[in-house]
Design a protein around this motif. Sequence first.
Motif, PDB file in Angstrom:
ATOM      1  N   LEU A  32       6.425  11.191  38.827  1.00  0.00           N
ATOM      2  CA  LEU A  32       7.072  12.114  37.894  1.00  0.00           C
ATOM      3  C   LEU A  32       8.204  12.890  38.555  1.00  0.00           C
ATOM      4  N   LYS A  33       7.991  13.317  39.796  1.00  0.00           N
ATOM      5  CA  LYS A  33       9.059  14.026  40.497  1.00  0.00           C
ATOM      6  C   LYS A  33      10.264  13.117  40.708  1.00  0.00           C
ATOM      7  N   MET A  34       9.985  11.847  41.024  1.00  0.00           N
ATOM      8  CA  MET A  34      11.089  10.899  41.181  1.00  0.00           C
ATOM      9  C   MET A  34      11.853  10.730  39.882  1.00  0.00           C
ATOM     10  N   VAL A  35      11.109  10.617  38.767  1.00  0.00           N
ATOM     11  CA  VAL A  35      11.762  10.445  37.467  1.00  0.00           C
ATOM     12  C   VAL A  35      12.616  11.661  37.129  1.00  0.00           C
ATOM     13  N   VAL A  36      12.083  12.855  37.378  1.00  0.00           N
ATOM     14  CA  VAL A  36      12.844  14.067  37.082  1.00  0.00           C
ATOM     15  C   VAL A  36      14.098  14.146  37.941  1.00  0.00           C
ATOM     16  N   LYS A  37      13.984  13.826  39.232  1.00  0.00           N
ATOM     17  CA  LYS A  37      15.121  13.949  40.156  1.00  0.00           C
ATOM     18  C   LYS A  37      16.200  12.915  39.893  1.00  0.00           C
ATOM     19  N   VAL A  38      15.827  11.662  39.612  1.00  0.00           N
ATOM     20  CA  VAL A  38      16.836  10.599  39.521  1.00  0.00           C
ATOM     21  C   VAL A  38      17.278  10.310  38.097  1.00  0.00           C
ATOM     22  N   VAL A  39      16.525  10.808  37.100  1.00  0.00           N
ATOM     23  CA  VAL A  39      16.893  10.540  35.710  1.00  0.00           C
ATOM     24  C   VAL A  39      17.217  11.822  34.949  1.00  0.00           C
ATOM     25  N   VAL A  40      16.271  12.763  34.926  1.00  0.00           N
ATOM     26  CA  VAL A  40      16.443  13.952  34.101  1.00  0.00           C
ATOM     27  C   VAL A  40      17.527  14.872  34.646  1.00  0.00           C
ATOM     28  N   ILE A  41      17.411  15.258  35.918  1.00  0.00           N
ATOM     29  CA  ILE A  41      18.379  16.201  36.506  1.00  0.00           C
ATOM     30  C   ILE A  41      19.814  15.689  36.420  1.00  0.00           C
ATOM     31  N   PRO A  42      20.123  14.426  36.776  1.00  0.00           N
ATOM     32  CA  PRO A  42      21.517  13.959  36.650  1.00  0.00           C
ATOM     33  C   PRO A  42      22.057  14.032  35.230  1.00  0.00           C
ATOM     34  N   ARG A  43      21.213  13.751  34.244  1.00  0.00           N
ATOM     35  CA  ARG A  43      21.681  13.825  32.850  1.00  0.00           C
ATOM     36  C   ARG A  43      21.895  15.261  32.416  1.00  0.00           C
ATOM     37  N   VAL A  44      21.034  16.133  32.849  1.00  0.00           N
ATOM     38  CA  VAL A  44      21.220  17.552  32.548  1.00  0.00           C
ATOM     39  C   VAL A  44      22.510  18.058  33.184  1.00  0.00           C
ATOM     40  N   ASN A  45      22.750  17.692  34.442  1.00  0.00           N
ATOM     41  CA  ASN A  45      23.956  18.154  35.139  1.00  0.00           C
ATOM     42  C   ASN A  45      25.227  17.597  34.525  1.00  0.00           C
ATOM     43  N   ALA A  46      25.154  16.373  34.029  1.00  0.00           N
ATOM     44  CA  ALA A  46      26.336  15.794  33.372  1.00  0.00           C
ATOM     45  C   ALA A  46      26.713  16.609  32.141  1.00  0.00           C
ATOM     46  N   GLN A  47      25.716  17.095  31.411  1.00  0.00           N
ATOM     47  CA  GLN A  47      25.988  17.908  30.239  1.00  0.00           C
ATOM     48  C   GLN A  47      26.448  19.301  30.630  1.00  0.00           C
ATOM     49  N   LEU A  48      25.785  19.894  31.623  1.00  0.00           N
ATOM     50  CA  LEU A  48      26.149  21.248  32.043  1.00  0.00           C
ATOM     51  C   LEU A  48      27.550  21.291  32.653  1.00  0.00           C
ATOM     52  N   ALA A  49      27.971  20.198  33.273  1.00  0.00           N
ATOM     53  CA  ALA A  49      29.299  20.162  33.900  1.00  0.00           C
ATOM     54  C   ALA A  49      30.418  20.272  32.867  1.00  0.00           C
ATOM     55  N   LEU A  50      30.121  19.941  31.610  1.00  0.00           N
ATOM     56  CA  LEU A  50      31.134  20.082  30.561  1.00  0.00           C
ATOM     57  C   LEU A  50      31.466  21.547  30.312  1.00  0.00           C
ATOM     58  N   GLY A  51      30.519  22.427  30.602  1.00  0.00           N
ATOM     59  CA  GLY A  51      30.748  23.855  30.511  1.00  0.00           C
ATOM     60  C   GLY A  51      30.808  24.371  29.088  1.00  0.00           C
ATOM     61  N   TYR A  52      30.918  25.691  28.985  1.00  0.00           N
ATOM     62  CA  TYR A  52      31.152  26.289  27.676  1.00  0.00           C
ATOM     63  C   TYR A  52      32.318  27.258  27.780  1.00  0.00           C
ATOM     64  N   PRO A  53      33.106  27.368  26.721  1.00  0.00           N
ATOM     65  CA  PRO A  53      34.364  28.123  26.794  1.00  0.00           C
ATOM     66  C   PRO A  53      34.152  29.615  26.975  1.00  0.00           C
TER      67      PRO A  53
END
Length: 474
Positions: free
Chosen positions: A422-443
Amino acid sequence: MKFLCGWLTLAAFIPVTFSANPGVEIKLTDKGLEYGRQLGVASIQERLKTIKIPDMSGKERVRPIGKVKYSLTNMRVVNVGLPKSVVGLVPGSGVRFSIADAFISLTGNWRVKYLRRIKDRGSFDLKVNQLTIGTTISVKSDETGRPAVAAVGCTANVGSASIKFHRGASWLYNLFRKFFNKALRKAMEQQICPLVVKAVSDMNPHLKTLNVVAKVDKYAEIDYSMVSSPTISSTSIDLALKGEFYNIGKHVEPPFSPAAFSLPPQNDNMLYIGVSAFTTNSAAFVYNKAGALSLYITDDMIPKSSPVRLNTKTVGLLIPEIDKRFPGLMMKLLVKTDKDPLITFQPKSVTIQVVGTVTAYAIQANGTLSPLFVLNMDIGVSARLFVTEMKLAESVSLDKMIVTLKASYVGEFQIDSLDNILKMVVKVVVIPRVNAQLALGYPLPTLGKMKMVNTQLQILKDYMLIGTDVQFTA
Protein backbone atom coordinates in the motif's frame (compact mmCIF):
# COMPACT_ATOMS: atom_id res chain seq x y z
CA MET A 1 -3.78 54.82 -16.00
CA LYS A 2 -1.82 51.83 -14.78
CA PHE A 3 -0.14 53.64 -11.93
CA LEU A 4 -3.20 53.58 -9.72
CA CYS A 5 -4.18 50.08 -10.76
CA GLY A 6 -1.07 48.91 -8.95
CA TRP A 7 -2.27 50.09 -5.58
CA LEU A 8 -5.92 51.07 -5.84
CA THR A 9 -7.32 48.07 -7.69
CA LEU A 10 -6.74 45.80 -4.76
CA ALA A 11 -8.28 48.43 -2.52
CA ALA A 12 -11.81 48.00 -3.85
CA PHE A 13 -12.56 44.56 -5.17
CA ILE A 14 -16.38 44.52 -5.09
CA PRO A 15 -19.13 45.77 -2.77
CA VAL A 16 -18.45 44.96 0.84
CA THR A 17 -20.11 41.72 1.98
CA PHE A 18 -19.11 41.99 5.67
CA SER A 19 -18.09 38.87 7.52
CA ALA A 20 -16.35 38.21 10.80
CA ASN A 21 -12.86 37.46 9.53
CA PRO A 22 -11.15 37.30 6.11
CA GLY A 23 -9.47 34.27 4.60
CA VAL A 24 -6.99 36.45 2.71
CA GLU A 25 -5.39 39.72 3.79
CA ILE A 26 -3.44 42.11 1.56
CA LYS A 27 -1.16 44.98 2.45
CA LEU A 28 0.07 47.57 -0.04
CA THR A 29 3.17 49.34 1.27
CA ASP A 30 4.98 52.64 0.71
CA LYS A 31 7.24 50.84 -1.76
CA GLY A 32 4.18 49.93 -3.81
CA LEU A 33 3.01 53.53 -3.71
CA GLU A 34 6.41 54.69 -4.93
CA TYR A 35 6.19 52.31 -7.89
CA GLY A 36 2.74 53.74 -8.58
CA ARG A 37 4.12 57.26 -8.45
CA GLN A 38 6.72 56.44 -11.10
CA LEU A 39 4.11 54.96 -13.42
CA GLY A 40 1.78 57.86 -12.69
CA VAL A 41 4.31 60.48 -13.65
CA ALA A 42 4.93 58.75 -16.99
CA SER A 43 1.19 58.43 -17.64
CA ILE A 44 0.33 62.04 -16.82
CA GLN A 45 3.33 63.26 -18.80
CA GLU A 46 1.93 61.58 -21.90
CA ARG A 47 -1.51 63.00 -21.20
CA LEU A 48 -0.22 66.57 -20.90
CA LYS A 49 1.43 66.25 -24.30
CA THR A 50 -2.06 66.06 -25.79
CA ILE A 51 -3.08 69.53 -24.60
CA LYS A 52 -4.73 71.43 -27.47
CA ILE A 53 -4.54 75.23 -27.42
CA PRO A 54 -7.02 76.83 -29.84
CA ASP A 55 -5.94 79.54 -32.24
CA MET A 56 -6.29 82.98 -30.73
CA SER A 57 -6.55 86.49 -32.16
CA GLY A 58 -7.28 90.01 -31.01
CA LYS A 59 -6.49 93.71 -31.20
CA GLU A 60 -4.26 95.86 -29.01
CA ARG A 61 -3.15 99.49 -29.14
CA VAL A 62 0.63 99.80 -29.05
CA ARG A 63 2.42 103.14 -28.79
CA PRO A 64 3.52 104.73 -31.05
CA ILE A 65 2.32 102.26 -33.71
CA GLY A 66 -1.35 102.40 -32.95
CA LYS A 67 -3.83 99.59 -33.33
CA VAL A 68 -2.28 96.14 -33.96
CA LYS A 69 -4.17 93.06 -35.05
CA TYR A 70 -2.54 89.79 -33.99
CA SER A 71 -3.13 86.02 -34.16
CA LEU A 72 -1.49 82.97 -32.63
CA THR A 73 -1.94 79.71 -34.51
CA ASN A 74 -0.71 76.10 -34.64
CA MET A 75 0.16 76.02 -30.95
CA ARG A 76 1.25 72.56 -29.84
CA VAL A 77 3.09 70.94 -26.94
CA VAL A 78 6.61 69.75 -27.72
CA ASN A 79 7.87 68.80 -24.26
CA VAL A 80 6.61 68.17 -20.74
CA GLY A 81 8.74 67.94 -17.61
CA LEU A 82 7.51 66.67 -14.25
CA PRO A 83 10.57 66.86 -11.98
CA LYS A 84 8.74 66.72 -8.65
CA SER A 85 5.81 64.49 -7.72
CA VAL A 86 4.44 63.05 -4.52
CA VAL A 87 1.94 60.30 -3.82
CA GLY A 88 0.51 59.77 -0.39
CA LEU A 89 -2.30 58.12 1.48
CA VAL A 90 -5.09 60.12 3.04
CA PRO A 91 -6.03 58.02 6.11
CA GLY A 92 -9.57 56.76 5.85
CA SER A 93 -10.11 58.39 2.46
CA GLY A 94 -8.01 57.58 -0.59
CA VAL A 95 -4.82 58.46 -2.44
CA ARG A 96 -3.47 61.95 -3.00
CA PHE A 97 -1.29 62.56 -6.07
CA SER A 98 0.45 65.90 -6.65
CA ILE A 99 2.97 67.37 -9.07
CA ALA A 100 5.06 70.50 -8.54
CA ASP A 101 7.57 72.62 -10.51
CA ALA A 102 6.44 71.10 -13.78
CA PHE A 103 6.92 72.79 -17.14
CA ILE A 104 5.36 72.57 -20.57
CA SER A 105 7.10 73.76 -23.73
CA LEU A 106 5.04 74.81 -26.73
CA THR A 107 5.68 76.13 -30.18
CA GLY A 108 3.42 78.07 -32.55
CA ASN A 109 3.12 80.75 -35.20
CA TRP A 110 2.38 84.46 -34.77
CA ARG A 111 1.12 87.08 -37.20
CA VAL A 112 0.51 90.85 -36.86
CA LYS A 113 -0.93 93.65 -39.03
CA TYR A 114 -0.58 97.34 -38.23
CA LEU A 115 -0.59 100.74 -39.94
CA ARG A 116 -3.20 99.22 -42.25
CA ARG A 117 -0.76 97.63 -44.67
CA ILE A 118 2.26 96.42 -42.72
CA LYS A 119 2.26 92.70 -41.98
CA ASP A 120 4.74 90.50 -40.16
CA ARG A 121 4.86 86.87 -39.14
CA GLY A 122 7.10 84.27 -37.56
CA SER A 123 7.19 81.50 -34.98
CA PHE A 124 7.59 81.45 -31.23
CA ASP A 125 8.65 79.11 -28.42
CA LEU A 126 6.79 79.25 -25.13
CA LYS A 127 7.75 77.64 -21.82
CA VAL A 128 5.21 77.47 -19.03
CA ASN A 129 6.90 77.07 -15.65
CA GLN A 130 5.92 76.37 -12.05
CA LEU A 131 3.00 74.19 -13.03
CA THR A 132 1.30 72.40 -10.11
CA ILE A 133 -1.35 69.66 -10.25
CA GLY A 134 -3.14 67.96 -7.40
CA THR A 135 -5.93 65.42 -7.17
CA THR A 136 -7.41 62.89 -4.77
CA ILE A 137 -8.54 59.51 -6.08
CA SER A 138 -11.71 58.10 -4.57
CA VAL A 139 -12.76 54.45 -4.83
CA LYS A 140 -16.28 53.06 -5.04
CA SER A 141 -18.21 50.18 -6.61
CA ASP A 142 -19.94 50.41 -9.97
CA GLU A 143 -23.23 48.88 -11.04
CA THR A 144 -21.53 45.56 -11.89
CA GLY A 145 -20.10 45.19 -8.41
CA ARG A 146 -16.56 45.97 -9.50
CA PRO A 147 -14.37 48.86 -8.36
CA ALA A 148 -14.62 52.27 -9.96
CA VAL A 149 -12.32 55.25 -9.37
CA ALA A 150 -12.75 58.97 -9.86
CA ALA A 151 -10.65 62.11 -9.49
CA VAL A 152 -11.95 64.38 -6.74
CA GLY A 153 -11.03 68.04 -6.33
CA CYS A 154 -8.43 68.41 -9.06
CA THR A 155 -6.48 71.67 -9.11
CA ALA A 156 -4.01 72.99 -11.69
CA ASN A 157 -2.05 76.22 -11.61
CA VAL A 158 0.39 77.73 -14.07
CA GLY A 159 2.99 79.92 -12.38
CA SER A 160 4.77 81.86 -15.14
CA ALA A 161 5.45 81.82 -18.85
CA SER A 162 8.46 82.87 -20.93
CA ILE A 163 8.39 83.37 -24.68
CA LYS A 164 10.97 83.60 -27.41
CA PHE A 165 10.00 85.04 -30.80
CA HIS A 166 11.70 84.10 -34.02
CA ARG A 167 11.64 87.18 -36.25
CA GLY A 168 9.78 90.34 -35.37
CA ALA A 169 10.59 93.51 -33.45
CA SER A 170 11.15 93.79 -29.72
CA TRP A 171 7.82 95.55 -29.19
CA LEU A 172 6.17 92.19 -29.90
CA TYR A 173 7.23 91.03 -26.44
CA ASN A 174 5.38 93.88 -24.78
CA LEU A 175 2.34 93.24 -26.95
CA PHE A 176 2.07 89.54 -26.14
CA ARG A 177 3.41 89.35 -22.56
CA LYS A 178 0.14 90.39 -21.01
CA PHE A 179 -1.76 88.05 -23.25
CA PHE A 180 0.40 85.06 -22.39
CA ASN A 181 0.25 85.75 -18.69
CA LYS A 182 -3.53 85.67 -18.73
CA ALA A 183 -5.39 84.15 -21.64
CA LEU A 184 -2.93 81.41 -22.54
CA ARG A 185 -2.31 80.40 -18.95
CA LYS A 186 -6.04 80.22 -18.35
CA ALA A 187 -6.56 78.15 -21.48
CA MET A 188 -3.93 75.67 -20.32
CA GLU A 189 -5.26 75.45 -16.77
CA GLN A 190 -8.70 74.69 -18.13
CA GLN A 191 -7.30 71.77 -20.12
CA ILE A 192 -5.12 70.12 -17.47
CA CYS A 193 -7.72 68.98 -14.95
CA PRO A 194 -10.05 67.41 -17.54
CA LEU A 195 -7.06 65.43 -18.81
CA VAL A 196 -6.25 64.24 -15.30
CA VAL A 197 -9.91 63.34 -14.66
CA LYS A 198 -10.02 61.43 -17.96
CA ALA A 199 -6.78 59.63 -17.13
CA VAL A 200 -8.23 58.44 -13.83
CA SER A 201 -11.50 57.46 -15.49
CA ASP A 202 -9.59 55.42 -18.06
CA MET A 203 -8.48 53.16 -15.21
CA ASN A 204 -11.96 51.70 -14.90
CA PRO A 205 -11.75 49.37 -17.93
CA HIS A 206 -8.57 47.95 -16.38
CA LEU A 207 -10.34 47.47 -13.06
CA LYS A 208 -12.97 45.38 -14.78
CA THR A 209 -10.30 42.74 -15.47
CA LEU A 210 -10.09 41.99 -11.76
CA ASN A 211 -10.58 38.28 -11.01
CA VAL A 212 -13.10 38.78 -8.22
CA VAL A 213 -14.32 35.23 -8.85
CA ALA A 214 -11.37 33.20 -10.08
CA LYS A 215 -12.06 29.86 -11.73
CA VAL A 216 -9.66 27.09 -10.71
CA ASP A 217 -10.90 24.04 -12.63
CA LYS A 218 -14.14 22.20 -13.39
CA TYR A 219 -14.79 21.74 -9.67
CA ALA A 220 -13.88 24.97 -7.94
CA GLU A 221 -13.65 28.74 -8.01
CA ILE A 222 -12.34 31.26 -5.48
CA ASP A 223 -14.24 34.24 -4.11
CA TYR A 224 -11.93 37.23 -3.57
CA SER A 225 -14.66 39.69 -2.57
CA MET A 226 -14.02 42.09 0.28
CA VAL A 227 -15.46 41.33 3.70
CA SER A 228 -14.89 44.87 5.00
CA SER A 229 -13.91 48.27 3.70
CA PRO A 230 -10.20 48.86 3.06
CA THR A 231 -8.24 50.28 5.96
CA ILE A 232 -6.15 53.22 4.75
CA SER A 233 -3.46 54.46 7.10
CA SER A 234 -0.61 56.88 6.56
CA THR A 235 1.71 54.06 5.44
CA SER A 236 -0.36 51.30 3.84
CA ILE A 237 -3.65 50.10 2.43
CA ASP A 238 -4.89 46.97 4.18
CA LEU A 239 -7.54 44.80 2.60
CA ALA A 240 -9.65 41.96 3.95
CA LEU A 241 -10.83 39.46 1.29
CA LYS A 242 -13.12 36.50 1.63
CA GLY A 243 -10.58 34.09 0.13
CA GLU A 244 -12.96 31.13 0.03
CA PHE A 245 -13.24 28.20 -2.37
CA TYR A 246 -16.67 27.21 -3.66
CA ASN A 247 -17.99 24.47 -5.89
CA ILE A 248 -18.78 26.08 -9.21
CA GLY A 249 -22.41 27.18 -9.21
CA LYS A 250 -23.00 25.86 -5.67
CA HIS A 251 -21.88 28.23 -2.93
CA VAL A 252 -22.16 26.10 0.21
CA GLU A 253 -20.39 27.33 3.31
CA PRO A 254 -18.02 24.89 5.06
CA PRO A 255 -18.66 23.83 8.66
CA PHE A 256 -15.85 26.07 9.91
CA SER A 257 -15.03 29.78 9.86
CA PRO A 258 -11.84 31.78 9.33
CA ALA A 259 -9.85 32.66 12.43
CA ALA A 260 -8.54 36.18 12.88
CA PHE A 261 -4.98 36.84 11.77
CA SER A 262 -2.93 39.91 10.94
CA LEU A 263 0.07 40.49 8.72
CA PRO A 264 3.46 41.26 10.26
CA PRO A 265 4.91 44.80 9.96
CA GLN A 266 7.08 44.03 6.95
CA ASN A 267 7.60 46.60 4.18
CA ASP A 268 10.51 45.36 2.04
CA ASN A 269 8.11 44.44 -0.78
CA MET A 270 5.40 46.40 -2.55
CA LEU A 271 2.68 43.92 -1.76
CA TYR A 272 2.00 41.31 0.91
CA ILE A 273 -0.65 38.60 0.62
CA GLY A 274 -1.59 36.51 3.62
CA VAL A 275 -3.44 33.28 2.80
CA SER A 276 -4.95 31.59 5.84
CA ALA A 277 -5.44 27.93 6.62
CA PHE A 278 -9.17 28.65 6.23
CA THR A 279 -8.68 29.28 2.51
CA THR A 280 -6.81 26.04 1.88
CA ASN A 281 -9.18 24.04 4.09
CA SER A 282 -12.15 25.50 2.21
CA ALA A 283 -10.51 24.03 -0.91
CA ALA A 284 -10.30 20.62 0.77
CA PHE A 285 -13.99 20.91 1.71
CA VAL A 286 -14.98 21.80 -1.86
CA TYR A 287 -13.02 19.03 -3.57
CA ASN A 288 -14.14 16.41 -1.10
CA LYS A 289 -17.76 17.51 -1.49
CA ALA A 290 -17.39 17.30 -5.28
CA GLY A 291 -16.12 13.73 -5.03
CA ALA A 292 -12.82 14.71 -6.61
CA LEU A 293 -10.70 13.15 -3.86
CA SER A 294 -11.01 9.56 -5.03
CA LEU A 295 -8.93 7.47 -7.40
CA TYR A 296 -9.21 4.04 -8.97
CA ILE A 297 -5.85 2.32 -9.23
CA THR A 298 -5.15 -0.52 -11.69
CA ASP A 299 -2.06 -2.55 -12.49
CA ASP A 300 -1.22 -0.51 -15.59
CA MET A 301 -0.65 2.53 -13.32
CA ILE A 302 2.16 0.74 -11.47
CA PRO A 303 5.65 1.00 -13.03
CA LYS A 304 6.49 -2.02 -15.17
CA SER A 305 9.80 -2.37 -13.33
CA SER A 306 8.01 -3.06 -10.06
CA PRO A 307 8.00 -6.73 -8.95
CA VAL A 308 4.72 -6.07 -7.16
CA ARG A 309 1.71 -6.42 -9.44
CA LEU A 310 -1.89 -5.58 -8.71
CA ASN A 311 -3.40 -9.01 -9.22
CA THR A 312 -4.76 -11.84 -7.11
CA LYS A 313 -1.59 -13.88 -7.55
CA THR A 314 0.70 -11.25 -5.98
CA VAL A 315 -1.70 -10.24 -3.23
CA GLY A 316 -2.60 -13.90 -2.76
CA LEU A 317 0.95 -14.54 -1.55
CA LEU A 318 0.05 -12.42 1.47
CA ILE A 319 -3.63 -13.37 1.70
CA PRO A 320 -3.89 -16.94 0.29
CA GLU A 321 -7.70 -16.94 0.38
CA ILE A 322 -7.74 -14.29 -2.36
CA ASP A 323 -5.80 -16.42 -4.84
CA LYS A 324 -7.87 -19.44 -3.85
CA ARG A 325 -11.24 -17.78 -4.49
CA PHE A 326 -10.25 -15.53 -7.40
CA PRO A 327 -7.33 -17.19 -9.19
CA GLY A 328 -5.62 -15.41 -12.08
CA LEU A 329 -7.59 -12.16 -11.89
CA MET A 330 -6.44 -8.57 -12.04
CA MET A 331 -7.30 -6.26 -9.17
CA LYS A 332 -8.47 -2.69 -8.72
CA LEU A 333 -8.13 -0.41 -5.71
CA LEU A 334 -10.44 2.48 -4.87
CA VAL A 335 -8.72 5.09 -2.71
CA LYS A 336 -10.98 7.85 -1.40
CA THR A 337 -11.33 10.26 1.49
CA ASP A 338 -13.87 9.69 4.23
CA LYS A 339 -13.86 13.30 5.39
CA ASP A 340 -12.30 16.62 4.45
CA PRO A 341 -8.50 16.64 4.62
CA LEU A 342 -7.17 18.90 7.37
CA ILE A 343 -4.43 21.39 6.44
CA THR A 344 -2.36 22.93 9.22
CA PHE A 345 0.14 25.80 9.06
CA GLN A 346 2.94 25.93 11.59
CA PRO A 347 6.06 28.09 11.32
CA LYS A 348 8.07 26.75 8.34
CA SER A 349 5.82 23.69 7.83
CA VAL A 350 2.54 22.70 6.22
CA THR A 351 1.00 19.33 7.02
CA ILE A 352 -2.08 17.63 5.63
CA GLN A 353 -3.99 14.90 7.44
CA VAL A 354 -6.02 12.60 5.20
CA VAL A 355 -8.47 10.02 6.53
CA GLY A 356 -10.01 7.63 4.05
CA THR A 357 -10.44 4.08 2.87
CA VAL A 358 -8.88 1.65 0.41
CA THR A 359 -11.29 -0.86 -1.13
CA ALA A 360 -9.78 -3.80 -3.03
CA TYR A 361 -11.66 -5.54 -5.84
CA ALA A 362 -11.03 -8.53 -8.06
CA ILE A 363 -11.94 -7.82 -11.68
CA GLN A 364 -14.05 -10.68 -13.08
CA ALA A 365 -13.82 -11.70 -16.74
CA ASN A 366 -17.09 -9.88 -17.45
CA GLY A 367 -15.82 -6.70 -15.77
CA THR A 368 -17.75 -7.19 -12.55
CA LEU A 369 -15.93 -6.01 -9.44
CA SER A 370 -15.88 -8.46 -6.52
CA PRO A 371 -14.99 -6.77 -3.22
CA LEU A 372 -12.11 -8.35 -1.31
CA PHE A 373 -11.51 -6.09 1.68
CA VAL A 374 -11.80 -2.50 2.92
CA LEU A 375 -9.04 -0.77 4.87
CA ASN A 376 -9.12 2.38 6.96
CA MET A 377 -6.30 4.71 5.99
CA ASP A 378 -4.76 7.54 8.02
CA ILE A 379 -2.15 9.40 6.00
CA GLY A 380 0.05 12.33 6.96
CA VAL A 381 1.82 14.32 4.25
CA SER A 382 3.99 17.42 4.27
CA ALA A 383 3.53 20.11 1.66
CA ARG A 384 5.88 22.53 -0.08
CA LEU A 385 4.19 25.72 -1.28
CA PHE A 386 5.49 27.94 -4.06
CA VAL A 387 4.34 30.77 -6.31
CA THR A 388 4.45 30.24 -10.05
CA GLU A 389 3.44 33.12 -12.31
CA MET A 390 0.26 34.42 -10.66
CA LYS A 391 -0.71 31.16 -8.98
CA LEU A 392 -0.08 29.44 -5.66
CA ALA A 393 0.97 25.83 -6.17
CA GLU A 394 2.26 23.00 -4.02
CA SER A 395 3.69 19.51 -3.90
CA VAL A 396 3.31 16.88 -1.20
CA SER A 397 5.35 13.97 0.12
CA LEU A 398 4.31 11.04 2.30
CA ASP A 399 5.28 11.25 5.97
CA LYS A 400 3.28 8.45 7.56
CA MET A 401 0.58 5.93 6.75
CA ILE A 402 -1.44 3.87 9.23
CA VAL A 403 -3.76 1.17 7.93
CA THR A 404 -6.40 -0.82 9.83
CA LEU A 405 -8.92 -3.39 8.68
CA LYS A 406 -12.46 -2.13 8.26
CA ALA A 407 -14.07 -5.10 6.51
CA SER A 408 -12.95 -8.38 4.89
CA TYR A 409 -14.77 -10.57 2.39
CA VAL A 410 -12.00 -13.16 2.24
CA GLY A 411 -11.68 -14.10 5.90
CA GLU A 412 -9.25 -12.85 8.51
CA PHE A 413 -5.70 -11.83 7.59
CA GLN A 414 -2.81 -9.80 9.00
CA ILE A 415 -2.87 -6.13 7.93
CA ASP A 416 0.88 -5.72 8.42
CA SER A 417 1.51 -7.91 5.42
CA LEU A 418 -0.10 -5.26 3.15
CA ASP A 419 1.79 -2.26 4.50
CA ASN A 420 4.63 -2.29 2.00
CA ILE A 421 2.33 -2.82 -0.99
CA LEU A 422 0.00 0.00 0.00
CA LYS A 423 2.82 2.42 0.77
CA MET A 424 4.36 1.63 -2.60
CA VAL A 425 1.03 2.26 -4.34
CA VAL A 426 0.56 5.57 -2.54
CA LYS A 427 4.13 6.74 -3.28
CA VAL A 428 4.35 5.74 -6.96
CA VAL A 429 0.72 6.21 -8.04
CA VAL A 430 -1.31 8.43 -5.72
CA ILE A 431 1.27 11.07 -4.73
CA PRO A 432 2.49 11.75 -8.32
CA ARG A 433 -1.09 12.25 -9.52
CA VAL A 434 -1.90 14.52 -6.63
CA ASN A 435 1.25 16.57 -7.28
CA ALA A 436 0.45 16.86 -10.97
CA GLN A 437 -2.87 18.46 -10.06
CA LEU A 438 -1.46 20.65 -7.29
CA ALA A 439 1.28 21.92 -9.61
CA LEU A 440 -1.42 23.59 -11.73
CA GLY A 441 -1.98 25.92 -8.79
CA TYR A 442 -4.84 28.23 -8.05
CA PRO A 443 -5.02 31.90 -9.03
CA LEU A 444 -4.08 34.66 -6.64
CA PRO A 445 -5.82 38.07 -6.76
CA THR A 446 -4.62 39.76 -9.92
CA LEU A 447 -5.39 42.51 -12.39
CA GLY A 448 -4.84 42.44 -16.13
CA LYS A 449 -1.18 41.90 -17.05
CA MET A 450 0.17 42.13 -13.54
CA LYS A 451 3.34 40.16 -12.82
CA MET A 452 4.92 39.22 -9.52
CA VAL A 453 8.69 39.67 -9.15
CA ASN A 454 11.13 39.13 -6.28
CA THR A 455 8.54 36.90 -4.66
CA GLN A 456 9.14 35.23 -1.30
CA LEU A 457 6.90 32.87 0.64
CA GLN A 458 6.93 32.25 4.37
CA ILE A 459 4.94 29.73 6.36
CA LEU A 460 3.73 31.18 9.65
CA LYS A 461 1.27 29.98 12.26
CA ASP A 462 -2.17 29.53 10.71
CA TYR A 463 -1.30 31.32 7.44
CA MET A 464 1.27 31.74 4.71
CA LEU A 465 2.74 35.11 3.75
CA ILE A 466 3.64 36.04 0.17
CA GLY A 467 5.83 39.12 -0.17
CA THR A 468 6.31 40.39 -3.69
CA ASP A 469 6.99 43.33 -5.94
CA VAL A 470 4.75 43.83 -8.99
CA GLN A 471 5.10 44.98 -12.57
CA PHE A 472 2.49 45.91 -15.13
CA THR A 473 3.20 45.16 -18.77
CA ALA A 474 1.54 46.78 -21.74
